[in-house]
Scaffold this motif. Structure first.
Motif, PDB file in Angstrom:
ATOM      1  N   VAL A  75       0.865  -1.178   0.000  1.00 54.55           N
ATOM      2  CA  VAL A  75       0.000   0.000   0.000  1.00 54.55           C
ATOM      3  C   VAL A  75       0.902   1.229   0.000  1.00 54.55           C
ATOM      4  O   VAL A  75       1.627   1.475   0.973  1.00 54.55           O
ATOM      5  N   PHE A  76       0.866   1.982  -1.092  1.00 57.24           N
ATOM      6  CA  PHE A  76       1.760   3.128  -1.259  1.00 57.24           C
ATOM      7  C   PHE A  76       1.068   4.437  -0.895  1.00 57.24           C
ATOM      8  O   PHE A  76      -0.072   4.694  -1.299  1.00 57.24           O
ATOM      9  N   VAL A  77       1.801   5.262  -0.136  1.00 55.10           N
ATOM     10  CA  VAL A  77       1.284   6.548   0.332  1.00 55.10           C
ATOM     11  C   VAL A  77       2.203   7.649  -0.176  1.00 55.10           C
ATOM     12  O   VAL A  77       3.401   7.671   0.136  1.00 55.10           O
ATOM     13  N   HIS A  78       1.649   8.559  -0.947  1.00 51.46           N
ATOM     14  CA  HIS A  78       2.445   9.628  -1.563  1.00 51.46           C
ATOM     15  C   HIS A  78       2.782  10.735  -0.569  1.00 51.46           C
ATOM     16  O   HIS A  78       2.203  10.851   0.510  1.00 51.46           O
ATOM     17  N   GLY A  79       3.727  11.575  -0.959  1.00 52.11           N
ATOM     18  CA  GLY A  79       4.104  12.728  -0.151  1.00 52.11           C
ATOM     19  C   GLY A  79       3.268  13.946  -0.500  1.00 52.11           C
ATOM     20  O   GLY A  79       2.295  13.865  -1.255  1.00 52.11           O
ATOM     21  N   ALA A  80       3.645  15.084   0.057  1.00 52.45           N
ATOM     22  CA  ALA A  80       2.888  16.322  -0.132  1.00 52.45           C
ATOM     23  C   ALA A  80       2.728  16.674  -1.609  1.00 52.45           C
ATOM     24  O   ALA A  80       3.673  16.558  -2.395  1.00 52.45           O
ATOM     25  N   SER A  81       1.531  17.043  -1.980  1.00 55.87           N
ATOM     26  CA  SER A  81       1.181  17.548  -3.319  1.00 55.87           C
ATOM     27  C   SER A  81       1.113  16.476  -4.397  1.00 55.87           C
ATOM     28  O   SER A  81       0.600  16.730  -5.481  1.00 55.87           O
ATOM     29  N   HIS A  82       1.620  15.286  -4.130  1.00 58.42           N
ATOM     30  CA  HIS A  82       1.593  14.215  -5.124  1.00 58.42           C
ATOM     31  C   HIS A  82       0.280  13.440  -5.050  1.00 58.42           C
ATOM     32  O   HIS A  82      -0.678  13.874  -4.420  1.00 58.42           O
ATOM     33  N   GLY A  83       0.236  12.287  -5.670  1.00 56.65           N
ATOM     34  CA  GLY A  83      -0.930  11.420  -5.656  1.00 56.65           C
ATOM     35  C   GLY A  83      -0.464   9.996  -5.897  1.00 56.65           C
ATOM     36  O   GLY A  83       0.725   9.748  -6.134  1.00 56.65           O
ATOM     37  N   GLY A  84      -1.394   9.062  -5.876  1.00 54.13           N
ATOM     38  CA  GLY A  84      -1.035   7.678  -6.128  1.00 54.13           C
ATOM     39  C   GLY A  84      -0.336   7.481  -7.463  1.00 54.13           C
ATOM     40  O   GLY A  84       0.425   6.533  -7.641  1.00 54.13           O
ATOM     41  N   TRP A  85      -0.561   8.397  -8.396  1.00 55.89           N
ATOM     42  CA  TRP A  85       0.043   8.319  -9.732  1.00 55.89           C
ATOM     43  C   TRP A  85       1.573   8.279  -9.703  1.00 55.89           C
ATOM     44  O   TRP A  85       2.208   7.719 -10.605  1.00 55.89           O
ATOM     45  N   CYS A  86       2.200   8.878  -8.682  1.00 57.03           N
ATOM     46  CA  CYS A  86       3.664   8.982  -8.693  1.00 57.03           C
ATOM     47  C   CYS A  86       4.356   7.628  -8.563  1.00 57.03           C
ATOM     48  O   CYS A  86       5.533   7.495  -8.886  1.00 57.03           O
ATOM     49  N   TRP A  87       3.612   6.601  -8.121  1.00 58.24           N
ATOM     50  CA  TRP A  87       4.193   5.275  -7.936  1.00 58.24           C
ATOM     51  C   TRP A  87       4.044   4.394  -9.171  1.00 58.24           C
ATOM     52  O   TRP A  87       4.257   3.187  -9.105  1.00 58.24           O
ATOM     53  N   TYR A  88       3.686   4.967 -10.316  1.00 55.93           N
ATOM     54  CA  TYR A  88       3.291   4.134 -11.452  1.00 55.93           C
ATOM     55  C   TYR A  88       4.365   3.142 -11.900  1.00 55.93           C
ATOM     56  O   TYR A  88       4.067   1.998 -12.247  1.00 55.93           O
TER      57      TYR A  88
ATOM     58  N   SER B 181       9.369  14.682 -14.418  1.00 56.01           N
ATOM     59  CA  SER B 181       9.214  15.979 -13.759  1.00 56.01           C
ATOM     60  C   SER B 181       8.179  16.826 -14.487  1.00 56.01           C
ATOM     61  O   SER B 181       7.458  17.620 -13.870  1.00 56.01           O
ATOM     62  N   THR B 182       8.071  16.634 -15.802  1.00 53.72           N
ATOM     63  CA  THR B 182       7.037  17.338 -16.567  1.00 53.72           C
ATOM     64  C   THR B 182       5.654  16.835 -16.181  1.00 53.72           C
ATOM     65  O   THR B 182       4.715  17.617 -16.001  1.00 53.72           O
ATOM     66  N   LEU B 183       5.527  15.515 -16.043  1.00 56.60           N
ATOM     67  CA  LEU B 183       4.266  14.920 -15.600  1.00 56.60           C
ATOM     68  C   LEU B 183       3.882  15.465 -14.230  1.00 56.60           C
ATOM     69  O   LEU B 183       2.728  15.844 -13.996  1.00 56.60           O
ATOM     70  N   ALA B 184       4.849  15.519 -13.322  1.00 58.95           N
ATOM     71  CA  ALA B 184       4.584  16.009 -11.977  1.00 58.95           C
ATOM     72  C   ALA B 184       4.128  17.464 -11.994  1.00 58.95           C
ATOM     73  O   ALA B 184       3.210  17.846 -11.256  1.00 58.95           O
ATOM     74  N   ALA B 185       4.747  18.263 -12.834  1.00 57.30           N
ATOM     75  CA  ALA B 185       4.369  19.678 -12.901  1.00 57.30           C
ATOM     76  C   ALA B 185       2.908  19.844 -13.303  1.00 57.30           C
ATOM     77  O   ALA B 185       2.246  20.802 -12.897  1.00 57.30           O
ATOM     78  N   ILE B 186       2.392  18.904 -14.075  1.00 54.33           N
ATOM     79  CA  ILE B 186       0.991  18.946 -14.505  1.00 54.33           C
ATOM     80  C   ILE B 186       0.057  18.471 -13.388  1.00 54.33           C
ATOM     81  O   ILE B 186      -1.035  19.013 -13.204  1.00 54.33           O
ATOM     82  N   LEU B 187       0.501  17.474 -12.615  1.00 53.06           N
ATOM     83  CA  LEU B 187      -0.398  16.791 -11.679  1.00 53.06           C
ATOM     84  C   LEU B 187      -0.285  17.219 -10.218  1.00 53.06           C
ATOM     85  O   LEU B 187      -1.170  16.919  -9.422  1.00 53.06           O
ATOM     86  N   LEU B 188       0.792  17.882  -9.832  1.00 50.91           N
ATOM     87  CA  LEU B 188       0.941  18.293  -8.439  1.00 50.91           C
ATOM     88  C   LEU B 188      -0.178  19.247  -8.026  1.00 50.91           C
ATOM     89  O   LEU B 188      -0.605  20.095  -8.805  1.00 50.91           O
ATOM     90  N   ARG B 189      -0.633  19.103  -6.775  1.00 49.93           N
ATOM     91  CA  ARG B 189      -1.711  19.938  -6.242  1.00 49.93           C
ATOM     92  C   ARG B 189      -1.296  20.498  -4.882  1.00 49.93           C
ATOM     93  O   ARG B 189      -0.418  19.949  -4.219  1.00 49.93           O
ATOM     94  N   PRO B 190      -1.918  21.594  -4.437  1.00 46.36           N
ATOM     95  CA  PRO B 190      -1.569  22.152  -3.129  1.00 46.36           C
ATOM     96  C   PRO B 190      -1.722  21.132  -2.008  1.00 46.36           C
ATOM     97  O   PRO B 190      -2.618  20.295  -2.022  1.00 46.36           O
TER      98      PRO B 190
END
Length: 291
Positions: free
Chosen positions: A49-62, A201-210
């Protein structure tokens, strides 16, 4: 990702969400490792069970999800409140319990006889520790990837230089404490993705949230009864330019883990060193598989 402001350090079930599945499927198809990954033996019943850090989402573990599922493991990548495709607004989340509700709900729904391997990145380590406190009998192993295990006491001087790197929201009014923060795009590669592929990093720039920083500031997480019986392993990125060594050592001194493993990566090894991180996850799991 760790956040330091005003003196503090800082459907959701990925496999059940259609839109989340579409995103992961597309990313897994796009992910073509340049080297053949040796699929070490993982216990067939392992559930990560993966838990992301601040501003990320489950997507970062793809990348990690693809590798583990190919190896036969069950994988869940959660979206915490206001992260990933979770509909919550960071500026309306004021308590850590609200922020961590997706993980707590998930753990609560697990059968009493099922144990999972919790993996937290960066700030997500606090979420893992909180879940262990509440469901110690459902956690087989806890893995912290460049992650904070407990709230930082006092101000971390190493991170005071990063204040200007964040955009800040005051959802309760300009005279109130901040409710949301988000790292400015120009600091992404310097602090979080200095070794990561530019595509990631480009993907992250699109998907990161506050991130709901007020909720994190109000976190009151301690080591609960029975938690120390769970094996805890820290994975440390040797090229992490954000989570400084001094901060890491302070966490280790505060709550010594069972083992420390290293990986040559930046703050985000799920992007910069996925095959190496996969191997360490396998190694960590194998070390407790006989329990």
């Amino acid at each position: 990702m760790f956040l330091l402001l005003n003196g503090f350090g800082f459907d959701p079930f990925g496999h059940c969400s259609l839109s989340s599945n579409i995103v992961f499927s597309a990313l897994c198809i796009a992910q073509r490792p340049s080297q053949e990954v040796e699929m070490a033996k993982i216990p067939s019943k392992s559930h990560f069970v993966f838990v992301h850090g601040a501003s990320h989402g489950g997507w970062c573990w793809y990348k990690i999800r693809c590798l583990l599922e190919k190896a036969g493991s069950k994988v869940t990548c959660l979206d915490l409140a206001s992260g990933g495709i979770n509909p919550s607004d960071a500026n309306s989340i004021f308590t850590f319990d609200e922020y961590n509700k997706p993980l707590i709900d998930f753990m609560s729904a697990l059968p009493e006889d099922e144990k999972v391997i919790l993996v937290g990145h960066s700030l997500g380590g606090l979420n893992v520790t909180d879940a262990m406190n509440k469901f110690v009998n459902k956690v087989h192993l806890a893995i912290y990837v460049n992650a904070q295990m407990l709230p930082q006491k006092g101000e971390d001087k190493d991170k005071s230089e990063y204040r200007h790197a964040f955009e800040i929201w005051h959802g309760l009014g300009p005279d109130k404490p901040p409710t949301g923060v988000l790292m400015r795009k120009e600091f992404h590669r310097k602090l979080m993705y200095n070794m990561s592929p530019e595509e990631d990093s480009t993907l992250a720039a699109i998907l990161l949230r506050p991130c709901p920083v007020m909720a994190v500031a109000n976190a009151n997480i301690r080591v609960g009864e029975g938690v120390n019986k769970v094996t805890r392993i820290c994975i440390r990125g040797t090229k992490d330019t954000f989570y400084k060594e001094k901060s890491f050592q302070a966490q280790i001194k505060m709550w010594p883990p069972s083992q420390i493993l290293t990986v040559e990566s930046d703050h985000s090894p799920f992007f910069s060193a996925p095959t190496q991180l996969f191997s360490l996850l396998v190694e960590a799991t194998a070390s407790i598989s006989s329990d």
